[in-house]
Every structure is written in structure tokens, then in C-alpha cells.
Design an enzyme around this catalytic site. Sequence first.
Site, short mmCIF file in Angstrom:
data_model
loop_
_atom_site.label_atom_id
_atom_site.label_comp_id
_atom_site.label_asym_id
_atom_site.label_seq_id
_atom_site.Cartn_x
_atom_site.Cartn_y
_atom_site.Cartn_z
CG HIS A 17 -1.92 -1.02 1.38
ND1 HIS A 17 -2.06 -1.79 2.50
CD2 HIS A 17 -2.88 -1.43 0.52
CE1 HIS A 17 -3.06 -2.63 2.33
NE2 HIS A 17 -3.58 -2.44 1.14
CE LYS A 41 -15.89 -10.44 9.18
NZ LYS A 41 -15.05 -11.20 8.55
NE ARG A 90 -2.88 -7.52 -4.55
CZ ARG A 90 -3.70 -7.85 -3.59
NH1 ARG A 90 -3.24 -8.05 -2.37
NH2 ARG A 90 -4.99 -8.00 -3.80
CB SER A 127 -4.39 -6.70 4.61
OG SER A 127 -3.95 -5.45 4.14
#
Length: 159
Positions: A17, A41, A90, A127
Site C-alpha cells: 500500500h 462485521k 498486483r 493484508s
Amino acid sequence: MKRAVCPGSFDPITYGHLDIIERASAQFDEVIVAVGNNRAKAGYFTVEERMQMIVETTAQFGNVKVDSWKGLLGDYCKANQIDVIIKGLRAMSDFDYELQMAQVNLQGSGVESMFMATSPAHSFLSSSLIKELAHYNGDVSTMVPPVVNAALKAREAGK
Ligand code: PNS
């Protein structure tokens, strides 16, 4: 003034990032790193924790600001005079989803998207992968800044 947004979950921010944010900051007058806050969530880190880590790790770039938003990204861009959405790609596997999002944001809000190629050194980072590694005591020190590494260790130790 040309203003761009780097949107994402940033749960947590990685060197991948940061590479995109740094390179975007060289191309635009102002870059806003915006943390999406839509999910019902809870994330691994709270939105506030994620923002604090982004503030600390982007402080060296003079034209980067940190924010969060709820709702459609296109609406956030229009409300904040943001011209361009920047996304890092990516691999081809990112492309289908990102193209769809870019088309929705263009058609719905008239906001442009631009894609930046992730540096090869970071192309495998995500992540999710980092959280998985950290959970099993893997070494993520080459993947995230020290402040994030420390936060992951503290979170895992507290579980
Ligand atoms: O880091 P991520 O999880 O890939 O980030 C995805 C994010 C938050 C950038 C994306 O889900 C998003 O823009 N959400 C906001 C809602 C929206 O505008 N969706 C696009 C039209 S359906």
C-alpha cells in the site's frame, strides 16, 4: 489542485500500500488515503486503529491526508472534490474486480480511476496473508512497517 484518493480496507496497511501511496503522492497535488467503513462485521483492527497506523506511516509524505468514509466511493469523491481513484494492481487476478469497480464509479459518479502497477517486490503481499502469518508467529517484518508489526504482535499476544 488535482486530488486523488487511495481507497481500501487497510486492515492493516502494508509496504505494498505504502509503495502505491508514495508513488501517487508524486503524481498528484494531494492524496487522500481513505479507509472504507462500510462493513457490518468488525475488522481485525478498528477503523481508528487503521487510520492511526496510516497517519504514522505516511507522515513523511507532505501531501498525504488520511480519512474514512461510509457509503459509495463515488459519492465520497464527489463530496470531497476528488478527481481520481488510484488502485494498485498486483496481478491479473486483481484486474476483473477492479475494472468492474472502476466502471461502476465512472458510470455512477463520473469519477476516473487509474491503476498503478505494484512494484514486483510487493506483488504477493496482501493484508489477509499478513494477518495469517502473524497469527502463526510468522515474520512479517519485511512486509509491514515496524508500527504495524508491533500492533500485530500485540494483538496476537492479547488473544
Ligand atoms: O482494500 P479493499 O478491501 O480491496 O477495498 C475495497 C473498497 C473499500 C475500496 C471497495 O469495497 C469500495 O470502494 N467500497 C465502497 C462501496 C462502493 O463504492 N462500491 C463500488 C460500487 S458497488
